[in-house]
Write a protein that holds these residues in place. Structure first.
Motif, PDB file in Angstrom:
ATOM      1  N   GLU A 176       5.700   0.715  13.773  1.00 51.73           N
ATOM      2  CA  GLU A 176       4.386   1.020  13.213  1.00 51.73           C
ATOM      3  C   GLU A 176       4.334   0.676  11.723  1.00 51.73           C
ATOM      4  N   ARG A 177       5.380   1.060  10.996  1.00 53.13           N
ATOM      5  CA  ARG A 177       5.405   0.775   9.554  1.00 53.13           C
ATOM      6  C   ARG A 177       5.658  -0.712   9.286  1.00 53.13           C
TER       7      ARG A 177
ATOM      8  N   ARG B 246       2.317  -2.441   9.606  1.00 50.38           N
ATOM      9  CA  ARG B 246       1.425  -2.136   8.487  1.00 50.38           C
ATOM     10  C   ARG B 246       1.824  -2.905   7.230  1.00 50.38           C
TER      11      ARG B 246
ATOM     12  N   GLU C  32       0.854  -1.182   0.000  1.00 51.89           N
ATOM     13  CA  GLU C  32       0.000   0.000   0.000  1.00 51.89           C
ATOM     14  C   GLU C  32       0.897   1.241   0.000  1.00 51.89           C
TER      15      GLU C  32
ATOM     16  N   GLY D 116       1.516  -6.768   7.745  1.00 51.85           N
ATOM     17  CA  GLY D 116       0.089  -7.076   7.811  1.00 51.85           C
ATOM     18  C   GLY D 116      -0.571  -7.015   6.447  1.00 51.85           C
ATOM     19  N   ASN D 117      -0.181  -6.032   5.639  1.00 49.10           N
ATOM     20  CA  ASN D 117      -0.721  -5.905   4.291  1.00 49.10           C
ATOM     21  C   ASN D 117      -0.315  -7.090   3.419  1.00 49.10           C
TER      22      ASN D 117
ATOM     23  N   ARG E 277       0.816   4.331   1.125  1.00 48.63           N
ATOM     24  CA  ARG E 277       1.057   5.062   2.377  1.00 48.63           C
ATOM     25  C   ARG E 277       1.887   4.254   3.370  1.00 48.63           C
ATOM     26  N   HIS E 278       1.937   2.940   3.192  1.00 48.07           N
ATOM     27  CA  HIS E 278       2.755   2.124   4.083  1.00 48.07           C
ATOM     28  C   HIS E 278       4.238   2.211   3.733  1.00 48.07           C
TER      29      HIS E 278
END
Length: 476
Positions: free
Chosen positions: A399-400, A403, A55, A406-407, A57-58
Motif C-alpha cells: 500500500e505504501r 502511494r 507526501e 505513484g506520488n 503521510r506516505h
C-alpha cells in the motif's frame, strides 16, 4: 497463551510484530505493541519530505491497519520491571497502568543526540520524526515568501540562510534536498536571486559520509560547491543562541533554519529498567538478539533489536564491533528477531543476526545521488534512480509502495508541490481572530483581533498572520 510485548513500533518493532503474525498461528501467542505513535516513520524518506518530493503521510505506515492480530497501545512505556515481567504504560491522557508479559521485545529506537551547546535546544530542528521534516519544509517555503517582500539586508539574509549540523548520511541528504527545494522556489520569486540564498553544512570531522569512499565523498563536496552550498569541515558549532551560528573557526552568520543531524542515542527510557545496559545506554544483546548481562549470561524471555540495542556486528565492519544504528540493520534485525522468537516458542535452535551490507546509497536532491559498493561508485542521475528504486521497494507494505511511487510519478509530470501550510501549527488563529465574544471579554476586547501565539524558537516567524479586521461596533 504467552504474551509477547513489544516496546516500540518503529522498524524493528513493526517488523517483529508483522512477521510474528505471519509465522505464528492465532492460538500460539498474543502480540502487543506499545508505542507513543500510531505509525512507523520511514526515516530514509524524511529528507525527501523536506524537499517536497514525498507526501508526508506516505512516509509513515499505519500500525493498526497492517498489524491485524496485534493489540496496539498508543502510549509510552516509562518503565520495565523484568523481574516481575511488567511494564509501566503511560498514555498522553489518563492514569498510567501496568501491563504484564511473558516475553518482552525492546525496540524503542533512538532520539537525536545533542551536546550542551548554547542555543541548540531552543533553535534547532531535529530530523527523527515526520513532524520535524514537515516543519522544516514549511519553514523554508514560508521564509521565501517573507524574504520576497523585504529589501536586501540582514533580515532577508537571515531568512534565506540555511544550516545543517552533521555530515553523516542524514545530514548530507537533507542538505541536498533543502538546496534542491530552494533552487526550485527561486523560479517563483523573481525578487530573489540564487546569490541571495546561503547554505552551510557544519561537520566536526575532516570528511563527510564515512560510509563511502573518500573519492566519492570528495565528489559530493564538489557537487555541493557547484550548487552554491558550502561545507565546513573540521568545524564545530559553538553557539546557536538567537539563531546566530558561531563556529569554531571564528565565522559567524545568522540563520532561521538550523537542522541538527549529528548522531543519535538510545531512547533514555532504558534508565528506568532492570534490564542490563552498556556504557552508552544501549541494551546488551547477543548476536541472536537475546538480552545478556555484562558477564554474557542470557536474561530469559528478553529480546532487543534496532537502535536501542548494542547488537554485535559479526562481519567485523561495525564501529566498536556493533551494528551501526540505521534502518538497514533495524529492518533485518526485526525479521531475524521474529524468526528467533518463533523458534524459541517451538523449541528450535536460534540463528545469529549477520548482515554484510551490499553498499550505501544517498539522494542529494532531485536527480542527484551517490552510491558506493566496495570499490564500485555510481554518481549523479543513475545513483539517484538507484536510491529511489531501493527505498521505493524497501518501505513496508505494498500500500505504501504504491502511494510513494505513484506520488513520484505525479511529481515528474506536474512538478513537486511547494505550498507551505505553516498555519497548521495554530489552526484556530483565523477563527479566533474574527470570532464574536461577549462585550468586555478580557480575552479579546471588542474591536481587537485575537493575539497570535508566537512559535517558540522561530525568530521573526510568528504564527500565521491574517489581515487585521477594521474596528467593529462594540455591540456586535
Amino acid at each position: 497463551m504467552p504474551r509477547i510485548l513489544i516496546v516500540g513500533g518503529g522498524y524493528a518493532g513493526f517488523y517483529t510484530a508483522w512477521k510474528l503474525e505471519k509465522w505464528l498461528s492465532a492460538n500460539e501467542a498474543e502480540i502487543v505493541v506499545v508505542d507513543p505513535l500510531s505509525y512507523l516513520t520511514y526515516q530514509p524518506f524524511l529528507p525527501e519530505v523536506v524537499g517536497g518530493s514525498v507526501e508526508p503521510r506516505h512516509a509513515v505506515v499505519d500500525q493498526r491497519k497492517h498489524l491485524k492480530r496485534t493489540r496496539v497501545i498508543t502510549a509510552r512505556v516509562t518503565g520495565i520491571d523484568h523481574a516481575a515481567k511488567t511494564v509501566e504504560v503511560t498514555p498522553e491522557i489518563g492514569a498510567p497502568w501496568t501491563e504484564s508479559y511473558d516475553q518482552i521485545v525492546v525496540t524503542a529506537g533512538s532520539v537525536s543526540r545533542t551536546f550542551p551547546i548554547a542555543g541548540v535546544a531552543d533553535e534547532c530542528f531535529g530530523l527523527k520524526t515526520i513532524e520535524e521534516a514537515v516543519a522544516i519544509r514549511d519553514r523554508i517555503v514560508a521564509n521565501f515568501e517573507r524574504a520576497a517582500n523585504l529589501p536586501a539586508g540582514p533580515e532577508r539574509d537571515r531568512l534565506l540562510t540555511f544550516v545543517v549540523v552533521g555530515g553523516g548520511f542524514a545530514g548530507i541528504e537533507v542538505f541536498g534536498e533543502m538546496r534542491s527545494l530552494a533552487s526550485a522556489l527561486l523560479a517563483r520569486y523573481p525578487q530573489l536571486t540564487f546569490d541571495d540564498t546561503h547554505f552551510h553544512l557544519i561537520e566536526a570531522m575532516g570528511r563527510i559520509m564515512p560510509e563511502v569512499s573518500l573519492e566519492t565523498s570528495k565528489w559530493v563536496l564538489k557537487n555541493y560547491a557547484e550548487r552554491g552550498a558550502l561545507v565546513h569541515l573540521d568545524t564545530q558549532l559553538k553557539s546557536a543562541v538567537g539563531g546566530v551560528c558561531e563556529l569554531s573557526t571564528g565565522e559567524s552568520f545568522e540563520s532561521d533554519v538550523i537542522v541538527w543531524t549529528a548522531g543519535v542515542m538510545a531512547t533514555p527510557m532504558l534508565k528506568n529498567t532492570d534490564l542490563p545496559t552498556e556504557e552508552r545506554g544501549r541494551l546488551r544483546v547477543k548476536a541472536d538478539l537475546r538480552v545478556v548481562t555484562a558477564e554474557g549470561e542470557v536474561v530469559p524471555d528478553a529480546w532487543g533489536a534496532g537502535d536501542v540495542s548494542a547488537v554485535p556486528d559479526l562481519t567485523g565492519k561495525g564501529v566498536g564491533g556493533f551494528c551501526v544504528p540505521n534502518a538497514q540493520h533495524a529492518v533485518r534485525q526485526g525479521k531475524q528477531l521474529a524468526k528467533n522468537i518463533v523458534a524459541s516458542l517451538r523449541g528450535e535452535g536460534l540463528t545469529d543476526y549477520k548482515h554484510d551490507s551490499l553498499g550505501a546509497v544517498a539522494g542529494l536532491g532531485l536527480y542527484v545521488g551517490a552510491f558506493q559498493s566496495g570499490k564500485v561508485a555510481v554518481k549523479g542521475f543513475p545513483a539517484w534512480v538507484m536510491h529511489r528504486g531501493y527505498h521505493g521497494l524497501a518501505i513496508p507494505t505494498w500500500e505504501r509502495k504504491v502511494r510513494v511511487i505513484g506520488n513520484w510519478g505525479m511529481n515528474f509530470v506536474l512538478g513537486r508541490d511547494m505550498v507551505q501550510v505553516l498555519a497548521r501549527e495554530y489552526p484556530r488563529v483565523a477563527f479566533e481572530t474574527y470570532a464574536s465574544r461577549p462585550k468586555g471579554s478580557p480575552e479579546a476586547p471588542a474591536g481587537k483581533p485575537a493575539e497570535k501565539p508566537e512559535i517558540k524558537g522561530a525568530k521573526g516567524l510568528d504564527a500565521p498572520t491574517y489581515a487585521n479586521p477594521a474596528p467593529e461596533p462594540a455591540n456586535k
